[in-house]
Design an enzyme around this catalytic site. Structure first.
Site, PDB file in Angstrom:
ATOM      1  N   LYS A  45       0.834  -1.206   0.000  1.00 38.38           N
ATOM      2  CA  LYS A  45       0.000   0.000   0.000  1.00 38.38           C
ATOM      3  C   LYS A  45       0.871   1.260   0.000  1.00 38.38           C
ATOM      4  CE  LYS A  45      -3.846  -2.335   2.246  1.00 38.38           C
ATOM      5  NZ  LYS A  45      -4.487  -2.697   3.523  1.00 38.38           N
ATOM      6  N   GLN A  89      -5.075  -1.683   9.595  1.00 34.85           N
ATOM      7  CA  GLN A  89      -4.781  -2.970   8.956  1.00 34.85           C
ATOM      8  C   GLN A  89      -5.292  -4.126   9.816  1.00 34.85           C
ATOM      9  OE1 GLN A  89      -3.522  -3.427   5.911  1.00 34.85           O
ATOM     10  NE2 GLN A  89      -3.608  -5.634   6.123  1.00 34.85           N
ATOM     11  N   ASP A 112     -11.508   1.947   3.924  1.00 33.85           N
ATOM     12  CA  ASP A 112     -11.794   0.523   3.733  1.00 33.85           C
ATOM     13  C   ASP A 112     -13.263   0.260   3.406  1.00 33.85           C
ATOM     14  OD1 ASP A 112      -9.600  -1.271   3.967  1.00 33.85           O
ATOM     15  OD2 ASP A 112      -9.419  -0.779   6.096  1.00 33.85           O
TER      16      ASP A 112
END
Ligand code: GUN
Length: 264
Positions: A45, A89, A112
């Site tokens: 990422k 995460q 997300d």
């Protein structure tokens, strides 16, 4: 076009768009776990952000971080003006409730798309649907099978396929084996996300025009393996590695740009 080529093509488009902005979009990535999978995702990422001209800050917290401490970090990120959005995460260490954390992230900053009030679609299903469109896969009225019912892949995936007017069946660990074989044999699109290396193999029969989207990624003695063995007799099968993981990473930045554009 391979997924790698498709992702490179889309990244070019996004990079050009970002360069036309007078302010760089910015994202924070909160990492608590240090497992190999999380480290690999986070590295990927950060590399993407660099390539796209997006500002990315990694906030790495010690493994012993408590839920309260993580909630404090989230609260700060919810209210700062420095980041357009952020992600935490997953998975998180034992002792931290992932559902509590997902609900704590402000829907306005939830890149997300995990929060139930988020207007964004979770990255993996979003990346998959975009890719199926790009490949001009005919979905209307066709049969889709989603294997796995997680909140971040299986359930949102089923919803998106339904929006494409597919006939969607969700299969899972309690599905009877004979039903599993029946639905798979009649599927035009199969999305498998169960984390069992090589689950889809030659025990099953497939439509020769079927598309298999392999979300699974397991570390085995022979390296990284998907939920399907390679080379099944179908029209298109996404590889692991170099498949859905790249689509997820791409969708993350598509979501960030949606947040950026909504607040500009
Ligand atoms: N872990 C595996 N995939 C994801 C993802 O898409 N987002 C976050 N936050 N964690 C993940």
């Amino acid at each position: 076009m391979t997924i790698k080529e498709y992702v490179a093509f889309r990244k070019d488009e996004i990079r050009n768009l970002v360069y036309s902005f007078d302010r760089k979009p910015s994202i924070a990535i909160v990492q608590v776990n240090e497992d190999a999978g999380s480290c690999a995702y986070v590295r990927g990422k950060l590399k993407d952000a660099d390539e796209l001209g997006v500002k990315a800050d990694l906030i790495k917290l010690p493994l012993e971080t408590t839920q309260e401490e993580l909630l404090e970090v989230i609260n700060k990120l919810n209210n700062d003006h420095e980041h357009d959005g952020f992600i935490v995460q997953m998975p998180l260490p034992k002792g931290i409730n992932e559902d509590v954390i997902k609900l704590a992230v402000s829907p306005k900053k939830d890149v997300d798309g995990f929060h139930p009030l988020s207007s964004l679609v979770p990255c993996t299903p979003k990346g998959i649907i975009n890719y199926l469109h790009f490949e001009k896969i005919d979905m209307q009225g066709k049969n889709a099978v989603v294997i796995g019912r997680s909140n971040i892949v299986g359930k949102p995936m089923a919803k998106l396929l339904l929006k494409e007017n597919m006939n969607v069946t969700v299969l899972h660990s309690k599905t009877f084996p004979e039903d599993m074989a029946f639905y798979i044999a009649h599927a035009d699109v199969i999305v498998v996300a169960i984390g069992k290396a090589g689950f889809l193999d030659n025990r099953f029969t497939y439509k020769k025009d079927a598309v298999i989207v392999d979300v699974g990624i397991s570390r085995t003695e022979e390296g990284l393996k998907g939920d399907a063995i390679m080379g099944l007799p179908v029209r298109l099968q996404t590889p692991v590695p170099g498949g859905v993981g790249l689509l997820t990473r791409l969708a993350l930045y598509e979501n960030l740009l949606e947040i950026y554009s909504a607040t500009k």
